[in-house]
Design an enzyme around this catalytic site. Structure first.
Site, PDB file in Angstrom:
ATOM      1  N   ARG A   1      -3.676 -67.335  38.438  1.00  0.00           N
ATOM      2  CA  ARG A   1      -4.391 -66.055  38.495  1.00  0.00           C
ATOM      3  C   ARG A   1      -5.900 -66.271  38.323  1.00  0.00           C
ATOM      4  NH1 ARG A   1      -1.184 -61.823  34.835  1.00  0.00           N
ATOM      5  NH2 ARG A   1      -2.711 -60.408  35.781  1.00  0.00           N
TER       6      ARG A   1
ATOM      7  N   ASP B   1      -0.670 -50.702  37.864  1.00  0.00           N
ATOM      8  CA  ASP B   1       0.605 -51.328  37.511  1.00  0.00           C
ATOM      9  C   ASP B   1       1.806 -50.558  38.043  1.00  0.00           C
ATOM     10  OD1 ASP B   1      -0.501 -53.501  36.176  1.00  0.00           O
ATOM     11  OD2 ASP B   1      -0.634 -52.418  34.281  1.00  0.00           O
TER      12      ASP B   1
ATOM     13  N   SER C   1     -12.255 -53.456  37.155  1.00  0.00           N
ATOM     14  CA  SER C   1     -11.254 -54.163  36.352  1.00  0.00           C
ATOM     15  C   SER C   1     -11.511 -53.925  34.870  1.00  0.00           C
ATOM     16  CB  SER C   1     -11.312 -55.666  36.647  1.00  0.00           C
ATOM     17  OG  SER C   1     -10.632 -56.400  35.648  1.00  0.00           O
TER      18      SER C   1
ATOM     19  N   ARG D   1      -5.352 -54.717  22.423  1.00  0.00           N
ATOM     20  CA  ARG D   1      -6.696 -54.460  21.890  1.00  0.00           C
ATOM     21  C   ARG D   1      -6.673 -54.203  20.388  1.00  0.00           C
ATOM     22  NH1 ARG D   1      -6.337 -53.606  27.074  1.00  0.00           N
ATOM     23  NH2 ARG D   1      -8.167 -53.635  28.466  1.00  0.00           N
TER      24      ARG D   1
ATOM     25  N   GLN E   1     -10.038 -55.452  32.456  1.00  0.00           N
ATOM     26  CA  GLN E   1     -10.060 -56.731  31.745  1.00  0.00           C
ATOM     27  C   GLN E   1     -11.440 -57.378  31.818  1.00  0.00           C
ATOM     28  OE1 GLN E   1      -6.818 -59.174  33.119  1.00  0.00           O
ATOM     29  NE2 GLN E   1      -5.258 -57.727  32.452  1.00  0.00           N
TER      30      GLN E   1
ATOM     31  N   LYS F   1       1.124 -51.301  25.988  1.00  0.00           N
ATOM     32  CA  LYS F   1       0.775 -52.723  25.976  1.00  0.00           C
ATOM     33  C   LYS F   1      -0.731 -52.930  25.884  1.00  0.00           C
ATOM     34  CE  LYS F   1       1.890 -55.497  29.589  1.00  0.00           C
ATOM     35  NZ  LYS F   1       0.998 -56.592  30.040  1.00  0.00           N
TER      36      LYS F   1
ATOM     37  N   LYS G   1      -1.647 -60.301  40.665  1.00  0.00           N
ATOM     38  CA  LYS G   1      -0.976 -59.957  39.407  1.00  0.00           C
ATOM     39  C   LYS G   1       0.028 -61.064  39.068  1.00  0.00           C
ATOM     40  CE  LYS G   1      -2.791 -55.956  38.202  1.00  0.00           C
ATOM     41  NZ  LYS G   1      -3.374 -55.734  36.861  1.00  0.00           N
TER      42      LYS G   1
END
Length: 432
Positions: free
Chosen positions: A121, A318, A166, A26, A168, A21, A345
């Site tokens: 979030r 995760d 992180s 990306r 992200q 994923k 999350k």
């Protein structure tokens, strides 16, 4: 949708789980910045990644599918088009945060929203450093929650300490750094998943990595990127569910093919092996600058409890809910700390795991940043609330396979977010 999972005698076979994923996201976002055409094979078609594809089409990127292969015609760093409507990010935090970095340096206005879960979030962790680069981002709770508006502006490079490690946040700032004047440097205490750096390097970005006591990546702005070819490997986060099943169910053995084993992503497999899991990497090779292997897993009756610390979390963030579920079948205590990120999350995953385990009669203690699981415990069965979180639904489905009376999963269709074929693949290895 409710799904009932019953006890099985064994699982066997070979499986190629869906593509990764993170890399799939990306492969759209980064190649859209290129000057030229990129080719993506084995793109994951699931809820979150299809959101990314749709969002970038609305930003003017040509994405054509031919015989299962995506061809993405990049628009260069600042060739995106102002969207005609609010961009719906669905349930995808990755799409939202990385796209915030990209939109901050464009020359137009845009607005982003998401579903009920995504709107709760935290986005301030990305929006705040982007603002320090010159981004104009506004929204709910002082621009910390969706919906958000972005008015593109001239950006300047910064130095930023990414204390949460992180990926992200790091990726959003690196993308913004491409569009900024000067250099942008992101430092983190423990290396988070590094697919963005690898892909940008392959595309010709001016990017430099330092590995000392901490991890730093520096990118220079305004260099043209080249189109590339990407063959997306299988997702280790998806493979982890079946590896857990094989370890827990007597007389089971499984070969998981073409799995990404990037060390920033394979923490679950390393920790499962530390617990006593019979796991082997075979046929190790490289694919799109990423390490890949076929993973052989078989029943492992002598699992032991272990300790998961803050430095372990980035490579398995995760999979921690799944490891917690496996820990119910390990002798002794498994102690997980430093995992407070799980609280923000798709659900509060610490709360979701602890409450569901307790409802199933499992001895577990909730901590502010993790949990303590007592093993080895019998699983009678019952009802699990997935909180519409795909990883909670899939994790407790695996526990259902060893339960005495079966486990009923509420909102099991949440698996579509990352693994639409999950239950179909589960049936396949059970029938073998």
């Amino acid at each position: 949708m409710e799904k009932e999972i019953s006890k099985v005698s064994r699982i066997k076979g070979e499986l190629r789980v869906p593509s990764d994923k993170s890399i799939s996201h990306r492969s759209i976002i980064l190649t859209s910045l290129a000057d030229g055409v990129s080719v993506v094979k084995n793109f994951l078609k699931a809820g979150d990644t299809l959101t990314t594809l749709n969002v970038y089409r609305k930003l003017g990127v040509s994405i054509i599918e031919e015989k299962g292969v995506l061809k993405i015609k990049g628009v260069n760093l600042k060739g995106f088009k102002e969207p005609e409507d609010i961009l719906d990010m669905g349930n995808s935090g990755t799409t939202t945060r990385l796209t915030l970095g990209l939109l901050s340096g464009q020359e137009f206005f845009s607005a982003l929203t998401g579903d009920d879960s995504l709107r709760q979030r935290p986005m301030g962790r990305v929006a705040d450093p982007l603002r320090s680069m010159g981004a104009k981002i506004d929204g709910r709770q002082d621009g910390k929650l969706l919906p958000l508006s972005v008015r593109g502006s001239s950006l300047k490079g910064i130095q930023f300490y990414n204390k949460r490690s992180s990926a992200q946040v790091k990726s959003a700032l690196l993308i913004a750094g491409l569009l900024a004047e000067g250099k942008t440097k992101v430092t983190e205490p423990y290396i988070s998943r590094d697919h963005t750096e690898k892909m940008l390097d392959a595309m010709g970005a001016d990017i430099h990595i330092e590995r000392d006591d901490e991890y730093s990546v520096t990118i220079s702005g305004s260099k043209k990127l080249e189109g590339i070819e990407i063959d997306v490997p299988a997702d280790p986060s998806s493979a982890a569910f079946f590896a857990a099943a094989a370890v827990l169910i007597p007389d089971s053995e499984l070969l998981l093919k073409d799995v990404l084993i990037n060390p920033t992503r394979d923490g679950f497999f390393r920790k499962l092996k530390e617990m006593g899991g019979d796991i082997r990497y075979t046929n190790i090779r490289e694919k799109a600058k990423e390490p890949v292997a076929d993973i052989y897993v078989r029943y492992s009756p002598d699992l032991k409890g272990i300790r998961i610390k803050k430095e372990d979390v980035p490579s398995m963030v995760d999979e921690i809910p799944l490891l917690s579920i496996v820990a119910t079948q390990a002798e002794g205590e498994t102690i997980i700390t430093g995992a407070e990120e799980l609280r923000v999350k798709e659900s509060d995953r610490i709360k979701a795991v602890v409450e569901n385990l307790k409802n199933l009669g499992i001895d577990v203690e909730e901590l502010p940043d993790g949990m303590v699981i007592k093993g080895k415990q019998k699983v009678k069965g019952g009802v699990v609330d997935s909180y519409k979180d795909h990883r909670i639904a899939m994790g407790f489905s695996i526990l259902g396979l060893i339960s005495e009376e079966g486990i009923k999963i509420k909102d099991a269709d949440s698996v579509f977010i990352s693994y639409p074929e999950f239950y179909e693949h589960l049936e396949r290895i059970i029938s073998n």
